[in-house]
Design a protein around this motif. Structure first.
Motif, short mmCIF file in Angstrom:
data_model
loop_
_atom_site.label_atom_id
_atom_site.label_comp_id
_atom_site.label_asym_id
_atom_site.label_seq_id
_atom_site.Cartn_x
_atom_site.Cartn_y
_atom_site.Cartn_z
N GLU A 350 1.07 -1.38 0.29
CA GLU A 350 0.02 -0.19 0.21
C GLU A 350 0.73 1.50 -0.12
N ARG A 351 2.21 1.49 1.02
CA ARG A 351 2.97 2.29 0.94
C ARG A 351 3.93 2.54 -0.34
N VAL A 352 4.01 1.58 -1.04
CA VAL A 352 5.20 1.85 -2.52
C VAL A 352 4.35 2.00 -3.35
N GLU A 353 2.83 1.70 -3.34
CA GLU A 353 2.29 2.07 -4.42
C GLU A 353 1.97 3.33 -4.66
N ALA A 354 1.80 5.08 -3.64
CA ALA A 354 2.45 5.86 -3.56
C ALA A 354 3.32 6.21 -4.17
N TRP A 355 4.56 5.42 -4.02
CA TRP A 355 5.52 6.14 -4.01
C TRP A 355 6.36 5.29 -5.03
N ALA A 356 5.40 4.92 -6.57
CA ALA A 356 5.61 4.79 -7.68
C ALA A 356 6.63 5.10 -8.36
N GLY A 357 6.33 6.55 -8.97
CA GLY A 357 7.06 7.37 -9.50
C GLY A 357 8.58 7.59 -9.15
N HIS A 358 8.83 7.48 -7.53
CA HIS A 358 10.10 7.60 -7.35
C HIS A 358 11.41 6.86 -8.13
N GLY A 359 12.82 8.17 -8.07
CA GLY A 359 13.66 6.94 -8.11
C GLY A 359 14.00 6.22 -7.26
N PRO A 360 15.05 5.31 -7.35
CA PRO A 360 15.23 4.80 -6.14
C PRO A 360 15.81 4.91 -4.43
N ARG A 361 16.96 5.89 -5.24
CA ARG A 361 17.25 6.72 -3.83
C ARG A 361 15.62 7.84 -3.17
N GLU A 362 15.01 8.25 -4.04
CA GLU A 362 13.77 8.87 -3.49
C GLU A 362 12.85 8.53 -2.42
N LEU A 363 12.88 6.97 -2.87
CA LEU A 363 11.88 5.20 -3.02
C LEU A 363 12.58 5.00 -1.08
N LEU A 364 13.95 4.75 -1.21
CA LEU A 364 14.29 4.16 -0.13
C LEU A 364 14.03 5.73 0.91
N ASP A 365 14.70 6.90 1.06
CA ASP A 365 14.35 7.71 1.89
C ASP A 365 13.04 7.68 2.68
N ALA A 366 11.97 8.02 1.25
CA ALA A 366 10.79 7.13 1.74
C ALA A 366 10.15 5.99 2.59
N LEU A 367 10.69 5.17 2.09
CA LEU A 367 10.09 3.70 3.07
C LEU A 367 10.82 4.85 4.01
N HIS A 368 12.42 4.40 4.92
CA HIS A 368 12.70 4.84 5.85
C HIS A 368 12.30 5.84 6.35
N VAL A 369 11.62 7.12 6.44
CA VAL A 369 10.83 7.50 6.70
C VAL A 369 9.49 7.30 7.44
N ASP A 370 8.86 6.45 6.27
CA ASP A 370 7.71 6.61 6.53
C ASP A 370 7.52 5.27 7.78
N LEU A 371 8.44 4.42 7.31
CA LEU A 371 8.53 3.48 8.16
C LEU A 371 8.80 3.42 9.30
N GLU A 372 9.99 4.75 9.98
CA GLU A 372 10.17 4.85 11.51
C GLU A 372 9.03 6.17 11.64
N GLU A 373 8.14 6.61 11.44
CA GLU A 373 7.14 7.34 11.49
C GLU A 373 5.69 5.88 12.60
N PHE A 374 5.81 4.94 11.04
CA PHE A 374 4.91 3.83 11.55
C PHE A 374 4.77 2.67 12.82
N SER A 375 6.00 2.90 13.02
CA SER A 375 6.39 1.69 14.17
C SER A 375 6.79 2.55 15.00
N GLY A 376 6.88 3.97 15.30
CA GLY A 376 7.03 4.64 16.40
C GLY A 376 8.67 4.34 16.79
N GLY A 377 9.62 4.41 15.55
CA GLY A 377 11.28 4.17 16.63
C GLY A 377 11.13 2.94 17.23
N ILE A 378 10.47 2.39 16.85
CA ILE A 378 10.72 1.13 17.69
C ILE A 378 11.20 -0.24 16.65
N ARG A 379 11.56 -1.17 16.58
CA ARG A 379 12.67 -2.17 15.56
C ARG A 379 13.01 -2.67 16.40
#
Length: 396
Positions: A350-379
């Motif tokens: 669901e998240r990646v669908e919104a980033w389909a137009g991103h380049g590889p670097r921007e894709l990972l940046d978006a994934l990293h930020v969103d993952l941190e927000e989703f998990s509250g920084g707890i991994r």
């Protein structure tokens, strides 16, 4: 012939979050810095002095008001014990000396027998000494744990290649964040190797956590680096990985360690416009192209590395299209199994669908930020992801 893009060594201006392990300051904290940090107090010197002064004045005031009916000043001996939890060793010693001085001063001016004075002073000195000893023990234990964590994480970083990596066939950008706690150090692995048969890529996850998992991951990575150049077929590469994991498990059994398996996805890029894949129990890749995202259907998924002896079916390779402007995203379960406060899993598709137009670097940046927000920084597991893009030289 298209000009080969700039190599990672010349991309010194790129933040470290694009080069393997991400850190807020752009560089990995040194072991010395991590160890020194545990010796620092959580309370500033001026805050400590001010708080201790106010507490002393308050206790003295109460002691004067209550008189001989209730002596309050001796209760100050608990302060060094509290300081041992939050202060550095030097601060705790200073607190202990201060409290001992205050208690001795009031004992000297108080009524009572000689033995009352001796026992009162002796108890104060003993309590303060125990507070200092407790602080020293806490810092020693924290230093040992910090040294172990730094050694484990440093070892893991030495095993894995810094990203991005540029080959004749693919540009590989990566996100990798290890869990820096001794019982949560995982075994996520990845590697990109340019060979006479094209570029070979692996991403995998070792069963379990701890240093033993890192050892199994290193066995798989070392075998891949050699086999990727030596073996003409991708199935031959995977067979070499299987043999390496089996040998590692045999050695582990001899030393009393538990046997481990490795889920892995091995990819081959040869510039033909298609990608060859052998999936050993790993998550399928996601293909981003023309503003759309889709999970690549791999129909020949086999058992993880180290478990081939339990399967009657031989591993086989299959291929799928990799358009010139597409990006291939591969992740470990540290991404898909991340949880939010309610316990829900991270919705990667669901998240990646919104980033389909991103380049590889921007894709990972978006994934990293969103993952941190989703998990509250707890991994609870390592996070590893590769974004693979067709190199300009390989574009037809």
């Amino acid at each position: 012939m298209a000009q080969k893009p700039q190599t990672p060594k010349k991309q010194s201006g790129v933040r470290q979050k694009q080069n393997g392990v991400r850190h807020r300051d752009g560089a990995a904290p040194s072991p010395d810095a991590s160890i020194a940090a545990v010796s620092q107090g959580r309370i500033g010197n001026w805050a400590l002095v001010g708080g201790l002064t106010l507490l002393t004045l308050l206790v003295v005031f109460l002691d004067v008001r209550t008189g001989n009916d209730l002596r309050v000043v001796p209760l100050l001996v608990v302060v060094p014990a509290l300081a041992s939890v939050y202060c550095s060793l030097r601060q705790t010693i200073w607190v202990a000396v201060w409290i001992t001085t205050v208690v001795v001063g009031f004992r000297a001016g108080a009524d009572g027998t000689f033995w009352d004075f001796v026992f009162g002073i002796g108890f104060a000195v003993l309590a303060c000494a125990l507070g200092v000893a407790a602080c020293a023990a806490r810092i020693r234990h924290a230093t040992e744990m910090a040294r172990l964590r730094s050694a484990a994480v440093t070892l893991q970083r030495q095993i894995l290649r810094p990203l991005p990596v540029v080959t004749d066939h693919v540009l590989a950008y990566g996100l990798y964040e290890p869990i820096e706690e001794d019982r949560f150090v995982g075994g996520d692995i990845y590697e990109v190797v340019e060979s006479p048969y094209g570029t070979r890529v692996i991403i995998g996850d070792v069963q379990g956590k701890g240093l033993a998992a890192i050892g199994a991951g290193f066995a798989a990575i070392a075998a891949f680096r050699e086999a990727a150049i030596r073996e003409p077929t991708l199935t031959g590469v995977v067979q070499a990985l299987e043999d390496a994991v089996v040998r590692h498990n045999e050695f582990s059994a001899q030393t009393g360690e538990a046997e481990r398996f490795v889920t892995a996805l091995v990819l081959g890029f040869d510039g033909s416009g298609r990608v060859e894949a052998v999936n050993c129990g790993h998550l399928p890749p996601r293909l981003l192209h023309d503003g759309r995202t889709s999970a690549v259907a791999l129909h020949r998924t086999s058992v993880p590395l180290g478990l081939a002896g339990l399967s009657m079916e031989a591993r086989g390779a299959e291929s799928f299209d990799f358009p010139p402007d597409a990006t291939l995203l591969v992740v470990t379960d540290g991404v898909t199994e991340a949880r939010d406060a309610t316990g829900a899993f991270y919705p990667l598709d669901e998240r990646v669908e919104a980033w389909a137009g991103h380049g590889p670097r921007e894709l990972l940046d978006a994934l990293h930020v969103d993952l941190e927000e989703f998990s509250g920084g707890i991994r609870r597991d390592d996070v590893a992801a590769l974004a693979l893009h067709r190199a300009p030289a390989a574009t037809v």
